[in-house]
Design a protein around this motif. Structure first.
Motif, short mmCIF file in Angstrom:
data_model
loop_
_atom_site.label_atom_id
_atom_site.label_comp_id
_atom_site.label_asym_id
_atom_site.label_seq_id
_atom_site.Cartn_x
_atom_site.Cartn_y
_atom_site.Cartn_z
N LEU A 109 0.83 -1.21 0.00
CA LEU A 109 0.00 0.00 0.00
C LEU A 109 0.86 1.26 0.00
O LEU A 109 0.54 2.24 -0.68
CB LEU A 109 -0.94 0.02 1.21
CG LEU A 109 -2.15 -0.90 1.14
CD1 LEU A 109 -2.86 -0.95 2.49
CD2 LEU A 109 -3.08 -0.47 0.04
N PHE A 110 1.96 1.21 0.73
CA PHE A 110 2.87 2.35 0.76
C PHE A 110 3.46 2.59 -0.64
O PHE A 110 3.52 3.73 -1.11
CB PHE A 110 3.99 2.09 1.77
CG PHE A 110 4.90 3.25 2.00
CD1 PHE A 110 4.53 4.28 2.83
CD2 PHE A 110 6.14 3.30 1.39
CE1 PHE A 110 5.36 5.36 3.04
CE2 PHE A 110 6.99 4.37 1.60
CZ PHE A 110 6.60 5.40 2.43
N ALA A 111 3.87 1.52 -1.30
CA ALA A 111 4.43 1.66 -2.65
C ALA A 111 3.36 2.10 -3.66
O ALA A 111 3.63 2.95 -4.52
CB ALA A 111 5.04 0.33 -3.09
N LEU A 112 2.15 1.57 -3.55
CA LEU A 112 1.06 1.97 -4.44
C LEU A 112 0.74 3.45 -4.25
O LEU A 112 0.59 4.20 -5.23
CB LEU A 112 -0.19 1.13 -4.17
CG LEU A 112 -1.44 1.50 -4.96
CD1 LEU A 112 -1.22 1.21 -6.45
CD2 LEU A 112 -2.65 0.76 -4.43
N GLY A 113 0.65 3.89 -3.00
CA GLY A 113 0.39 5.31 -2.73
C GLY A 113 1.51 6.20 -3.23
O GLY A 113 1.26 7.29 -3.74
N SER A 114 2.74 5.72 -3.13
CA SER A 114 3.88 6.49 -3.66
C SER A 114 3.77 6.64 -5.16
O SER A 114 4.05 7.71 -5.72
CB SER A 114 5.20 5.80 -3.30
OG SER A 114 5.39 5.78 -1.92
N GLY A 115 3.36 5.57 -5.84
CA GLY A 115 3.19 5.63 -7.29
C GLY A 115 2.08 6.58 -7.71
O GLY A 115 2.24 7.35 -8.66
N ILE A 116 0.97 6.51 -6.99
CA ILE A 116 -0.16 7.40 -7.30
C ILE A 116 0.24 8.86 -7.07
O ILE A 116 -0.01 9.73 -7.90
CB ILE A 116 -1.40 7.03 -6.47
CG1 ILE A 116 -1.93 5.65 -6.88
CG2 ILE A 116 -2.49 8.08 -6.62
CD1 ILE A 116 -2.99 5.10 -5.94
N ALA A 117 0.86 9.14 -5.92
CA ALA A 117 1.25 10.51 -5.60
C ALA A 117 2.35 11.00 -6.54
O ALA A 117 2.37 12.16 -6.94
CB ALA A 117 1.72 10.61 -4.15
N GLY A 128 -5.21 11.80 -2.78
CA GLY A 128 -5.60 10.39 -2.75
C GLY A 128 -4.39 9.47 -2.63
O GLY A 128 -4.40 8.50 -1.86
N GLY A 129 -3.35 9.76 -3.40
CA GLY A 129 -2.14 8.96 -3.31
C GLY A 129 -1.48 9.05 -1.95
O GLY A 129 -1.01 8.05 -1.40
#
Length: 184
Positions: A109-117, A128-129
């Motif tokens: 989730l941390f990596a996914l949020g980093s990608g989105i942001a 959201g990211g």
């Protein structure tokens, strides 16, 4: 048939039961799996701390690029709010679903949020990211502590939690420097 036990045998038995364990050698030899797991936990704690502090110096540049006006405050607040809100949930779910799965989930989730942001092209996507990243960061914070407490004895726990804390401190100090360098 009566059992006869001499006084010397009873005294020796009582002494062995009531004696304190040998505490002279508190450091046990750790194998390669412990070193690998602990290194990964240190790296996860370092990255979570780095991300918490890196955005502070880079935020003016990011806000100007996204034309976010007054909503830029939510870039930091969404991370911290999400991180704080999910920590008790991760702690309880670790008892139900196990430590390994939730640790992997929080890093993902941390990596996914980093990608989105990182790929955000507007303020809503950035917020959201950062929220998804905050959920992962909160999980990382809790799961690192739980896994360390599961891996080491109570006697050694302070030393290893101190190492994790020092990784957090290093990440928090380096974060603004890296954020300033990236924003330039």
């Amino acid at each position: 048939m009566p059992v006869s036990i001499s006084y010397g045998k009873i005294s020796a038995l009582q002494h062995s039961i009531m004696a304190e364990p040998d505490i002279t050698d508190s450091s046990t030899k750790k194998d390669w799996r412990f070193v690998a797991i602990f290194s990964a936990l240190c790296m996860a704690a370092f990255l979570a701390a780095l991300d918490t502090s890196i955005i502070a110096t880079a935020l003016p540049t990011i806000a100007a690029a996204l034309h976010s006006e007054t909503l830029y405050v939510w870039t930091i607040t969404s991370y911290l709010l999400a991180s704080t809100a999910v920590q008790p949930l991760f702690g309880q779910m670790a008892d139900i679903f196990g430590r390994r799965n939730l640790t992997i989930l929080s890093v993902a989730l941390f990596a996914l949020g980093s990608g989105i942001a990182g790929g955000a092209n507007n303020t809503a996507m950035m917020i959201g990211g950062r929220t998804v990243q905050g959920v992962g960061g909160g999980g990382i914070n809790v799961m690192v502590e739980i896994v360390v407490c599961d891996l080491v004895s109570l006697r050694e726990r302070g030393k290893y939690v101190g190492i994790i804390g020092s990784m957090w401190a290093i990440g928090s100090v380096i974060g603004p420097i890296v954020g300033g360098a990236l924003s330039q």
